[in-house]
Design a protein around this motif. Structure first.
Motif, PDB file in Angstrom:
ATOM      1  N   GLY A  50       8.675  -7.640  -1.420  1.00 25.52           N
ATOM      2  CA  GLY A  50       8.858  -8.407  -0.204  1.00 25.52           C
ATOM      3  C   GLY A  50       7.669  -8.371   0.732  1.00 25.52           C
ATOM      4  O   GLY A  50       7.585  -9.159   1.661  1.00 25.52           O
ATOM      5  N   HIS A  51       6.744  -7.454   0.490  1.00 25.42           N
ATOM      6  CA  HIS A  51       5.523  -7.333   1.288  1.00 25.42           C
ATOM      7  C   HIS A  51       4.382  -7.005   0.331  1.00 25.42           C
ATOM      8  O   HIS A  51       3.793  -5.921   0.379  1.00 25.42           O
ATOM      9  N   GLU A  52       4.092  -7.941  -0.563  1.00 22.48           N
ATOM     10  CA  GLU A  52       3.189  -7.685  -1.678  1.00 22.48           C
ATOM     11  C   GLU A  52       1.769  -7.333  -1.252  1.00 22.48           C
ATOM     12  O   GLU A  52       1.013  -6.757  -2.032  1.00 22.48           O
ATOM     13  N   GLU A  53       1.413  -7.670  -0.012  1.00 22.60           N
ATOM     14  CA  GLU A  53       0.058  -7.356   0.445  1.00 22.60           C
ATOM     15  C   GLU A  53      -0.118  -5.867   0.732  1.00 22.60           C
ATOM     16  O   GLU A  53      -1.243  -5.363   0.839  1.00 22.60           O
ATOM     17  N   VAL A  54       0.987  -5.150   0.857  1.00 26.19           N
ATOM     18  CA  VAL A  54       0.948  -3.704   1.115  1.00 26.19           C
ATOM     19  C   VAL A  54       1.027  -2.955  -0.212  1.00 26.19           C
ATOM     20  O   VAL A  54       1.943  -3.178  -1.004  1.00 26.19           O
ATOM     21  N   ALA A  55       0.075  -2.067  -0.459  1.00 27.59           N
ATOM     22  CA  ALA A  55       0.023  -1.366  -1.743  1.00 27.59           C
ATOM     23  C   ALA A  55       0.871  -0.103  -1.726  1.00 27.59           C
ATOM     24  O   ALA A  55       0.706   0.762  -0.868  1.00 27.59           O
ATOM     25  N   MET A  56       1.783  -0.010  -2.673  1.00 26.67           N
ATOM     26  CA  MET A  56       2.509   1.245  -2.861  1.00 26.67           C
ATOM     27  C   MET A  56       1.895   2.036  -4.016  1.00 26.67           C
ATOM     28  O   MET A  56       2.380   3.104  -4.394  1.00 26.67           O
ATOM     29  N   GLY A  57       0.819   1.491  -4.578  1.00 19.66           N
ATOM     30  CA  GLY A  57       0.121   2.156  -5.662  1.00 19.66           C
ATOM     31  C   GLY A  57      -0.709   1.152  -6.442  1.00 19.66           C
ATOM     32  O   GLY A  57      -0.938   0.026  -5.994  1.00 19.66           O
ATOM     33  N   ALA A  58      -1.163   1.586  -7.595  1.00 21.31           N
ATOM     34  CA  ALA A  58      -1.965   0.714  -8.456  1.00 21.31           C
ATOM     35  C   ALA A  58      -1.846   1.196  -9.892  1.00 21.31           C
ATOM     36  O   ALA A  58      -1.589   2.375 -10.150  1.00 21.31           O
ATOM     37  N   VAL A  59      -2.027   0.268 -10.813  1.00 25.56           N
ATOM     38  CA  VAL A  59      -2.005   0.601 -12.237  1.00 25.56           C
ATOM     39  C   VAL A  59      -3.242   0.004 -12.884  1.00 25.56           C
ATOM     40  O   VAL A  59      -3.725  -1.056 -12.477  1.00 25.56           O
TER      41      VAL A  59
END
Length: 211
Positions: A62-71
């Protein structure tokens, strides 16, 4: 506010800060897409090898611009536990994002490397380059991949980042950043020209460098 003219300007200014690595047989690894024009200038200045390191951000639902991590490649991932905790994001959502973006990583590796194998990093200095970082999740994942592949030393090099983002990169031995403004907003705000870089441009720049 100090700004870069464009990504080439940022790359040249970063290259001047990386001159001490000239004799280490470094390999420059760009995080596509925006990191590639920056990395090209660095690789030319250091007479170094150049390739891409594909990493995808895991956006908050819902807030894709905010990163909760990366792969990234090889399934390597970095999670921003603070963001996950504050947003009460369920483990199922994190897993779904990992699977979705992991599939995109595989696709983009094939697209951008055009069938070439990943470069050997064992014993070398890997310089991970992006056009700037905000949370640092994608950059940290890139550094983690380089470490896992046996790089003797991992250097993160970015033109601009908020101060706190460059003080906590445990996956890197060294972080080099030209601008760390206290008033950091978005990466693009620190460039006069921050036009989007296309996949086609990335492929052409890599081909031109190899030629």
């Amino acid at each position: 506010m100090e700004r870069f003219t464009d990504r080439k300007d940022a790359g040249r200014r970063l290259a001047a800060r990386l001159a001490e690595h000239d004799g280490e047989d470094p390999i420059v690894l760009a995080l596509p897409r925006g990191g590639v024009p920056v990395a090209v200038e660095i690789a030319r200045a250091l007479d170094a090898d150049l390739d891409v390191l594909v990493v995808r951000k895991l956006g908050v639902p819902g807030h894709e611009e905010v990163a909760m991590g990366a792969v990234g490649e090889d399934g390597t991932s970095v999670l921003n536990e603070d963001v996950i905790g504050m947003g009460a994001i369920p483990a199922s959502a994190v897993t779904a994002a990992r699977e979705r973006e992991g599939a995109e990583v595989t696709h983009r590796v094939d697209l951008l490397r055009e069938g070439r194998p990943a470069p050997a990093l064992a014993g070398r200095t890997a310089i991970i380059v992006d056009d700037g970082i905000a949370t640092g999740a994608t950059a940290r994942a890139g550094c983690a991949i380089a470490r896992a592949r046996g790089a003797a030393r991992v250097v993160l090099a970015v033109p601009v980042a908020p101060p706190d983002a460059v003080t906590h990169v445990p996956e890197a031995d060294e972080v080099i950043c030209v601008l760390t403004p206290e008033s950091f907003m978005a990466v693009g705000m620190h460039y006069l020209d921050f036009a989007q870089v296309s996949d086609e441009e990335v492929i052409e720049q890599l081909r031109a460098f190899r030629a």
